[in-house]
Design an enzyme around this catalytic site. Structure first.
Site, PDB file in Angstrom:
ATOM      1  N   HIS A   1     -18.680 -29.627  12.087  1.00  0.00           N
ATOM      2  CA  HIS A   1     -17.236 -29.376  11.984  1.00  0.00           C
ATOM      3  C   HIS A   1     -16.835 -28.315  13.005  1.00  0.00           C
ATOM      4  CE1 HIS A   1     -17.532 -30.674   7.476  1.00  0.00           C
ATOM      5  NE2 HIS A   1     -17.627 -31.689   8.312  1.00  0.00           N
TER       6      HIS A   1
HETATM    7  C1  LIG Z   1     -22.490 -36.414  12.060  1.00  0.00           C
HETATM    8  C2  LIG Z   1     -21.073 -36.028  11.744  1.00  0.00           C
HETATM    9  C3  LIG Z   1     -20.618 -36.166  10.434  1.00  0.00           C
HETATM   10  C4  LIG Z   1     -19.307 -35.792  10.110  1.00  0.00           C
HETATM   11  N1  LIG Z   1     -18.839 -36.031   8.845  1.00  0.00           N
HETATM   12  C5  LIG Z   1     -17.516 -35.837   8.586  1.00  0.00           C
HETATM   13  C6  LIG Z   1     -16.940 -36.249   7.344  1.00  0.00           C
HETATM   14  O1  LIG Z   1     -17.598 -36.851   6.486  1.00  0.00           O
HETATM   15  N2  LIG Z   1     -15.622 -35.978   7.137  1.00  0.00           N
HETATM   16  C7  LIG Z   1     -14.847 -35.321   8.060  1.00  0.00           C
HETATM   17  O2  LIG Z   1     -13.678 -35.052   7.780  1.00  0.00           O
HETATM   18  N3  LIG Z   1     -15.367 -34.961   9.258  1.00  0.00           N
HETATM   19  C8  LIG Z   1     -16.658 -35.226   9.546  1.00  0.00           C
HETATM   20  N4  LIG Z   1     -17.162 -34.904  10.772  1.00  0.00           N
HETATM   21  C9  LIG Z   1     -16.261 -34.261  11.754  1.00  0.00           C
HETATM   22  C10 LIG Z   1     -15.296 -35.270  12.370  1.00  0.00           C
HETATM   23  O3  LIG Z   1     -16.013 -36.395  12.852  1.00  0.00           O
HETATM   24  C11 LIG Z   1     -14.524 -34.593  13.495  1.00  0.00           C
HETATM   25  O4  LIG Z   1     -13.791 -33.520  12.931  1.00  0.00           O
HETATM   26  C12 LIG Z   1     -13.571 -35.530  14.205  1.00  0.00           C
HETATM   27  O5  LIG Z   1     -14.245 -36.645  14.734  1.00  0.00           O
HETATM   28  C13 LIG Z   1     -12.870 -34.796  15.342  1.00  0.00           C
HETATM   29  O6  LIG Z   1     -11.938 -35.684  15.920  1.00  0.00           O
HETATM   30  P1  LIG Z   1     -11.356 -35.409  17.376  1.00  0.00           P
HETATM   31  O7  LIG Z   1     -10.385 -36.488  17.659  1.00  0.00           O
HETATM   32  O8  LIG Z   1     -10.886 -34.007  17.427  1.00  0.00           O
HETATM   33  O9  LIG Z   1     -12.587 -35.478  18.377  1.00  0.00           O
HETATM   34  P2  LIG Z   1     -13.828 -36.474  18.531  1.00  0.00           P
HETATM   35  O10 LIG Z   1     -14.026 -37.265  17.304  1.00  0.00           O
HETATM   36  O11 LIG Z   1     -14.934 -35.617  19.014  1.00  0.00           O
HETATM   37  O12 LIG Z   1     -13.377 -37.469  19.683  1.00  0.00           O
HETATM   38  C14 LIG Z   1     -13.218 -37.075  21.012  1.00  0.00           C
HETATM   39  C15 LIG Z   1     -13.553 -38.252  21.925  1.00  0.00           C
HETATM   40  O13 LIG Z   1     -13.119 -37.902  23.236  1.00  0.00           O
HETATM   41  C16 LIG Z   1     -14.103 -38.316  24.180  1.00  0.00           C
HETATM   42  N5  LIG Z   1     -13.981 -37.449  25.358  1.00  0.00           N
HETATM   43  C17 LIG Z   1     -14.201 -36.118  25.418  1.00  0.00           C
HETATM   44  N6  LIG Z   1     -13.973 -35.649  26.657  1.00  0.00           N
HETATM   45  C18 LIG Z   1     -13.606 -36.708  27.417  1.00  0.00           C
HETATM   46  C19 LIG Z   1     -13.257 -36.863  28.796  1.00  0.00           C
HETATM   47  N7  LIG Z   1     -13.242 -35.807  29.624  1.00  0.00           N
HETATM   48  N8  LIG Z   1     -12.935 -38.099  29.249  1.00  0.00           N
HETATM   49  C20 LIG Z   1     -12.933 -39.179  28.402  1.00  0.00           C
HETATM   50  N9  LIG Z   1     -13.283 -39.078  27.082  1.00  0.00           N
HETATM   51  C21 LIG Z   1     -13.605 -37.856  26.586  1.00  0.00           C
HETATM   52  C22 LIG Z   1     -15.410 -38.115  23.434  1.00  0.00           C
HETATM   53  O14 LIG Z   1     -16.438 -38.900  24.005  1.00  0.00           O
HETATM   54  C23 LIG Z   1     -15.042 -38.538  22.016  1.00  0.00           C
HETATM   55  O15 LIG Z   1     -15.281 -39.907  21.792  1.00  0.00           O
HETATM   56  C24 LIG Z   1     -18.456 -35.252  11.117  1.00  0.00           C
HETATM   57  C25 LIG Z   1     -18.917 -35.133  12.439  1.00  0.00           C
HETATM   58  C26 LIG Z   1     -20.203 -35.522  12.752  1.00  0.00           C
HETATM   59  C27 LIG Z   1     -20.675 -35.390  14.176  1.00  0.00           C
END
Ligand SMILES: Cc1cc2nc3c(=O)[nH]c(=O)nc-3n(C[C@H](O)[C@H](O)[C@H](O)COP(=O)(O)OP(=O)(O)OC[C@H]3O[C@@H](n4cnc5c(N)ncnc54)[C@H](O)[C@@H]3O)c2cc1C
Length: 481
Positions: free
Chosen positions: A415
């Site tokens: 997280h």
């Molecule tokens: C193993 C695991 C278990 C989890 N379990 C839970 C759960 O049960 N419940 C919960 O609420 N949360 C959980 N989380 C946390 C949750 O997944 C994250 O809080 C959430 O995915 C964050 O979303 P986001 O959109 O901020 O970023 P992310 O999900 O990190 O997505 C960002 C995306 O942007 C892409 N990216 C980054 N930089 C670039 C770039 N320069 N060019 C192109 N693409 C790029 C990345 O490759 C990625 O695919 C878990 C996380 C993990 C890793």
């Protein structure tokens, strides 16, 4: 070659997918750029090494440097973290929203303002209470029994998952929900495409420069857009903004939930082990938000990893891995970290500094977790820090917890939040109350970076509702214009 669209969305995780879907529904021509590959969720075994290699950034080998180092993981795949996570879903408490509003001067973040956005997200994800209850498994049962014995507050956390026709759990990832809908609505998603910089004219974002793998080589391309939404996640979003010349309140304030783990032997009477590859949906929140307890997946690999801190003494127990559950204590920290892009390097340097209070919280969390698991009837605990010995009773637990040092434990977190905090207080916020970068024009952030700090609950539900709200505000402002 150069191309023009109405909106570029960088990243296809929960933040980016909600953004793309919302913009496309309003009729914008949207292009999503995702660094990771496209991987069908049904082709992967959850929490397997293959999944880590294919769908995690750097195969899951990423860490915030410090004493101790904190390992973290991020999805790097179409759908981002939602493709690899458990989908545990919470709404934030009224208290948390009030605290964020007060400390960061965030407009319009009362629970009633966020509620319609949560409802839309929950409908799209098929948030399913019963499914979570059905997948408590043995590890969840132990937590629940311990909480009942001690009179501690335990909750069942709903999940973004549906039961498939064959009775298996089908996690409602972004690639199955928001992104699928956005693509049906005409959004183009380019995978294996990394955005290296946001193009700018003065303070105004005018597009992005990308590198894409094509025909075995890297191809560089400029894409022009009327507006750019950066949704690369808590680590990559600030790194991209810094590479593009935006640094004010960008990259500091990294906030995570470090966890310390304990492997617990299940009591004899627990015979329903559940699916050991699923995370139990029970969490014990007696001391929330600063401390909460839950269970990780308890596969052979996960149990082995948790035993590895004391392999000589604990390793032989792996033979009975089906009767061992992995549990964690997760804390909120008062210490913070930093993300720093480094010229010429692909990955930013990430650092984290735990405060004395955080260290005390970790020790206290470990002691209370052991107390909880013993109260649930576990005959033997194997704490995951180097130098620990097996615990079979309360007195043991107290003395083992006294020997705990964060530096002896492989702390980890999934997280991550806080690196571009939102709000009107320009002395601490990188973006405004709705994600528009303060020092830029036509440039938005819409992911977990905006949360002022790691919320003490699994964060995806909160960040998705906030992302939904921000898109609605962006579109309303466009209409007004
Ligand atoms: C193993 C695991 C278990 C989890 N379990 C839970 C759960 O049960 N419940 C919960 O609420 N949360 C959980 N989380 C946390 C949750 O997944 C994250 O809080 C959430 O995915 C964050 O979303 P986001 O959109 O901020 O970023 P992310 O999900 O990190 O997505 C960002 C995306 O942007 C892409 N990216 C980054 N930089 C670039 C770039 N320069 N060019 C192109 N693409 C790029 C990345 O490759 C990625 O695919 C878990 C996380 C993990 C890793």
């Amino acid at each position: 070659m150069s191309r023009r669209v109405d909106a570029v969305v960088v990243g296809s995780g929960p933040g980016g997918s909600v953004t793309a879907d919302g913009l496309a529904a309003a009729g914008l021509d949207v292009l999503v750029l995702e660094e990771g590959p496209r991987v069908a969720p049904e082709t992967q075994v959850q929490y397997s090494l293959d999944q880590m290699a294919e769908s995690y950034r750097n195969a899951g080998l990423t860490a915030a440097l410090g004493a101790p180092t904190i390992a973290y993981t991020e999805g790097c795949v179409v759908g981002g973290g939602s493709e690899v996570n458990s989908g545990l879903y919470h709404r934030p408490s009224a208290q948390l929203l009030a605290d964020w509003t007060r400390t960061h001067r965030i407009e319009d973040l009362a629970p009633e303002a966020l509620l319609p956005h949560h409802r839309r997200v929950e409908e799209s994800l098929g948030i399913d209470d019963d499914l979570g209850a059905a997948h408590g498994g043995g590890a969840g049962r132990l937590l629940r029994d311990g909480a009942d014995t001690l009179g501690w507050h335990a909750v069942h956390v709903p999940r973004a998952a549906r039961a498939s026709a064959s009775g298996t759990v089908e996690r409602q990832t972004m690639s199955r929900t928001y992104l699928a809908r956005a693509e049906q609505g005409g959004v183009e998603v380019q995978d294996s495409t990394r955005v290296v910089r946001v193009l700018r004219r003065g303070a105004r974002a005018v597009g992005v420069e990308v590198v894409r793998r094509a025909g075995g080589r890297d191809v560089r391309e400029l894409l022009h857009a009327d507006v750019v939404f950066v949704c690369g996640g808590t680590i990559q979003t600030p790194a991209l903004l810094q590479r593009s010349g935006w640094r004010r309140h960008v990259g500091g304030n990294l906030s995570v939930h470090p966890t310390v783990k304990v492997v617990a032997e299940l009591p004899e009477h627990v015979d329903d082990l559940g699916d050991l590859g699923e995370v139990a949906s029970v969490q014990v929140r007696e001391f929330a938000p600063w401390l909460s307890f839950g269970s990780s997946a308890s596969t052979h690999a996960m149990v082995a990893l948790a035993l590895s801190e004391n392999w000589d003494s604990f390793g032989p127990q792996l033979e009975r891995w089906q009767r061992l559950g992995v549990h964690y204590a997760a804390i909120q920290t008062t210490g913070r970290g930093r993300v720093q892009a480094v010229p010429g390097r692909r990955d930013p340097v990430v650092t984290y500094r735990l405060s004395a209070l955080d260290r005390a919280r970790l020790r206290s969390g470990l002691a209370r977790l052991m107390h909880l698991l013993l109260a649930g009837g576990s005959p033997q605990l194997l704490p995951a820090f180097s130098g620990a010995r097996a615990v079979t009773g309360r007195d043991d637990a107290v003395s083992v917890a006294e020997g705990f040092r964060p530096t002896r434990s492989s702390l980890m977190t999934v997280h991550l939040a806080g690196t571009v905090p939102m709000g009107e207080d320009r002395d601490r916020c990188g973006a405004d109350s709705f994600g528009a970068l303060h020092d830029a024009e036509r440039l938005w952030v819409n992911d977990a970076s905006l949360l002022p700090w790691a919320p003490g609950i699994n964060p995806q539900g909160t960040l998705m509702a906030i992302a939904h709200r921000n898109v609605a505000r962006f579109l309303a402002d466009q209409g007004a214009r």
